[in-house]
Write a protein that holds these residues in place. Structure first.
Motif, PDB file in Angstrom:
ATOM      1  N   LYS A  85       0.778   5.738  -9.375  1.00 45.03           N
ATOM      2  CA  LYS A  85       1.406   4.617  -8.665  1.00 45.03           C
ATOM      3  C   LYS A  85       2.917   4.685  -8.785  1.00 45.03           C
ATOM      4  O   LYS A  85       3.646   4.407  -7.818  1.00 45.03           O
ATOM      5  N   ALA A  86       3.410   5.045  -9.965  1.00 41.29           N
ATOM      6  CA  ALA A  86       4.852   5.174 -10.150  1.00 41.29           C
ATOM      7  C   ALA A  86       5.419   6.269  -9.254  1.00 41.29           C
ATOM      8  O   ALA A  86       6.493   6.112  -8.660  1.00 41.29           O
ATOM      9  N   VAL A  87       4.702   7.391  -9.151  1.00 40.43           N
ATOM     10  CA  VAL A  87       5.154   8.476  -8.279  1.00 40.43           C
ATOM     11  C   VAL A  87       5.195   7.998  -6.828  1.00 40.43           C
ATOM     12  O   VAL A  87       6.161   8.269  -6.098  1.00 40.43           O
ATOM     13  N   GLN A  88       4.163   7.278  -6.399  1.00 41.45           N
ATOM     14  CA  GLN A  88       4.142   6.767  -5.028  1.00 41.45           C
ATOM     15  C   GLN A  88       5.319   5.822  -4.777  1.00 41.45           C
ATOM     16  O   GLN A  88       5.962   5.869  -3.719  1.00 41.45           O
ATOM     17  N   SER A  89       5.599   4.962  -5.744  1.00 43.21           N
ATOM     18  CA  SER A  89       6.721   4.027  -5.602  1.00 43.21           C
ATOM     19  C   SER A  89       8.048   4.770  -5.547  1.00 43.21           C
ATOM     20  O   SER A  89       8.959   4.396  -4.797  1.00 43.21           O
ATOM     21  N   TRP A  90       8.175   5.832  -6.324  1.00 40.45           N
ATOM     22  CA  TRP A  90       9.383   6.646  -6.285  1.00 40.45           C
ATOM     23  C   TRP A  90       9.520   7.345  -4.935  1.00 40.45           C
ATOM     24  O   TRP A  90      10.628   7.433  -4.385  1.00 40.45           O
TER      25      TRP A  90
ATOM     26  N   VAL B  89       0.816  -1.218   0.000  1.00 39.04           N
ATOM     27  CA  VAL B  89       0.000   0.000   0.000  1.00 39.04           C
ATOM     28  C   VAL B  89       0.845   1.262   0.000  1.00 39.04           C
ATOM     29  O   VAL B  89       0.375   2.330  -0.396  1.00 39.04           O
ATOM     30  N   ASP B  90       2.117   1.158   0.435  1.00 40.79           N
ATOM     31  CA  ASP B  90       2.993   2.342   0.436  1.00 40.79           C
ATOM     32  C   ASP B  90       3.742   2.516  -0.877  1.00 40.79           C
ATOM     33  O   ASP B  90       4.582   3.398  -1.002  1.00 40.79           O
ATOM     34  N   GLY B  91       3.429   1.666  -1.880  1.00 35.92           N
ATOM     35  CA  GLY B  91       4.072   1.780  -3.182  1.00 35.92           C
ATOM     36  C   GLY B  91       5.298   0.913  -3.362  1.00 35.92           C
ATOM     37  O   GLY B  91       5.826   0.807  -4.470  1.00 35.92           O
ATOM     38  N   SER B  92       5.772   0.281  -2.285  1.00 30.41           N
ATOM     39  CA  SER B  92       6.936  -0.589  -2.386  1.00 30.41           C
ATOM     40  C   SER B  92       6.528  -1.956  -2.927  1.00 30.41           C
ATOM     41  O   SER B  92       5.337  -2.251  -3.069  1.00 30.41           O
ATOM     42  N   MET B  93       7.512  -2.792  -3.235  1.00 24.89           N
ATOM     43  CA  MET B  93       7.241  -4.139  -3.720  1.00 24.89           C
ATOM     44  C   MET B  93       8.097  -5.139  -2.953  1.00 24.89           C
ATOM     45  O   MET B  93       9.305  -4.917  -2.777  1.00 24.89           O
ATOM     46  N   VAL B  94       7.481  -6.223  -2.479  1.00 28.13           N
ATOM     47  CA  VAL B  94       8.220  -7.249  -1.758  1.00 28.13           C
ATOM     48  C   VAL B  94       9.012  -8.092  -2.752  1.00 28.13           C
ATOM     49  O   VAL B  94       8.778  -8.055  -3.962  1.00 28.13           O
ATOM     50  N   TYR B  95       9.933  -8.886  -2.226  1.00 24.67           N
ATOM     51  CA  TYR B  95      10.893  -9.597  -3.072  1.00 24.67           C
ATOM     52  C   TYR B  95      10.280 -10.803  -3.785  1.00 24.67           C
ATOM     53  O   TYR B  95      10.263 -10.863  -5.002  1.00 24.67           O
TER      54      TYR B  95
END
Length: 405
Positions: free
Chosen positions: A338-343, A293-299
């Motif tokens: 979503k890309a901005v959030q991930s950045w 939900v914070d824009g990150s991605m697990v491994y």
């Protein structure tokens, strides 16, 4: 919408120019030749560490691409230094191919022929040729392409085997690292052969190369995508393409979602492009199962259903590019936000503002200092490529869905 795109473009460019590339130009240049092999998780230099082919080829790609896009002559100096290291030290003048690693003094250490490494050498050399028109770099890239085709390609069952000895004989241990399964064919190696083949095709439009690249893309669509798994890719296979693992790698899924589309675009085969568009949307959506939900991605998700929840630097970088490609080429307007959030997650959690570059990962919210800051696998390629892809792809682009976003 334009202001969001321009904010993202300029923000990633700032990180590239002031955080990522200066780290490698000031902290990793070995005065004795080439680049140092390692700085640990606390940013302490290990001048005695072996020098890996992957690290050096990725440095070559990163500074070549930065020079091509931004035109800074200092980047060309570093790219040329890396080119010389690959050609003069890593290239095997007796048998062809590149050595897996060198000693700190530049002499051969592990002389096996890991085709993943040959692929990255092609990637770096072809990008140098693309940026400069350099014939020597192109000639060596073509040599390595012919080495892969002559020694790794399975002309009966399709795809490419992992590794051989220095003189191209069978080898018992084909693994990239001790974390990998000892499989004869892997998604990871195929991904990093199709990636350089695509780049080489840009500067050397050879028919044999074109056919090999197209065959590779079909291997992904027909064999590596897992039937009934919503778009996920398998990781490890035997010679007959029977899957030998149950792991889902979210980072590799999202990376493949844009690299395969890039390949189809360069091939410019209308029917294959349409099929790849459909497949890469599914692959990106499958990868999205690992997005938080914070824009990150697990491994990854293990075969037993448990998760490795580490937030690796390279997965976060590929997550941003994958979302940008979904925005730009699939007409999915929501993917820009979503890309901005991930950045923003990367900026707040992965970028090292004190010492430069990015941390290896966050583990349970804590900076991971057990793994390298720079080393055999920790290179400037994933993050510099993310910055350059975002900067280039969003320049003047408006996706089909933007008006409805």
């Amino acid at each position: 919408m334009d202001s969001i795109k321009e904010y993202l473009r300029q923000d990633v460019l700032l990180n590239l120019k002031e955080n990522i590339l200066p780290y490698w130009s000031t902290k990793m240049v070995d005065p004795a030749g080439g680049f140092y092999g390692r700085r640990d998780g606390n940013d302490c230099l290990d001048a005695t560490a072996p020098k890996g082919a992957i690290l050096n080829a990725r440095i070559l790609w990163s500074f070549s691409a930065a020079y091509r896009v931004l035109g800074n002559e200092e980047y060309l100096v570093l790219a040329t230094r890396a080119k010389r290291e690959i050609i003069d030290c890593f290239y095997d003048k007796e048998f062809g191919g590149v050595f897996w690693s060198l000693n700190a003094d530049g002499t051969p250490l592990d002389t096996k022929k890991q085709f993943y490494a040959l692929g990255f050498a092609i990637y770096g050399l072809s990008e140098y040729a693309r940026a400069t028109g350099d014939k020597e770099a192109l000639d060596y890239a073509v040599r390595l392409f012919r080495d892969i085709e002559g020694h790794s390609r399975d002309n009966v069952r399709g795809g490419y085997i992992e590794a051989l000895t220095r003189d191209w004989q069978p080898i018992a241990d084909m693994r990239l690292s001790d974390k990998d399964a000892n499989a004869s064919k892997t998604m990871n190696t195929h991904l990093h052969i199709i990636e350089p083949y695509t780049n080489l095709l840009r500067v050397w439009p050879d028919e044999e190369l074109r056919n090999a690249t197209k065959s590779l893309l079909l291997v992904f669509l027909d064999k590596i995508m897992i039937p009934g798994q919503r778009g996920h890719l398998g990781l490890f296979f035997d010679n007959d393409w029977h899957r030998t693992d149950g792991i889902i790698s979210y980072g590799h899924d999202i990376e493949a979602s844009w690299l395969l589309l890039e390949t189809a675009q360069v091939l410019a085969d209308e029917e294959l492009l349409a099929r790849t568009m459909d497949a890469t949307r599914k692959i990106a959506d499958a990868a999205g199962e690992g997005r938080c939900v914070d824009g990150s991605m697990v491994y990854e998700r293990h075969a037993d259903g448990s998760y490795d929840n580490d937030k690796h630097w390279w997965v976060q970088a590929e997550n941003v590019i994958g979302q940008i490609y979904q925005y730009c080429f699939h007409g999915r307007g929501d993917m820009l936000a979503k890309a901005v959030q991930s950045w923003e997650y990367i900026k707040d959690n992965i970028v090292d503002y004190e010492s430069g570059e990015w941390y290896w990962s966050r583990t349970d919210g804590t900076v991971n200092r057990a793994d390298d800051k720079a080393g055999f696998w920790k290179c400037p390629y994933h993050n510099s490529r993310m910055c350059l892809e975002v900067f280039e792809r969003l320049a003047g682009h408006e996706c089909a869905a933007c008006r409805d976003f």
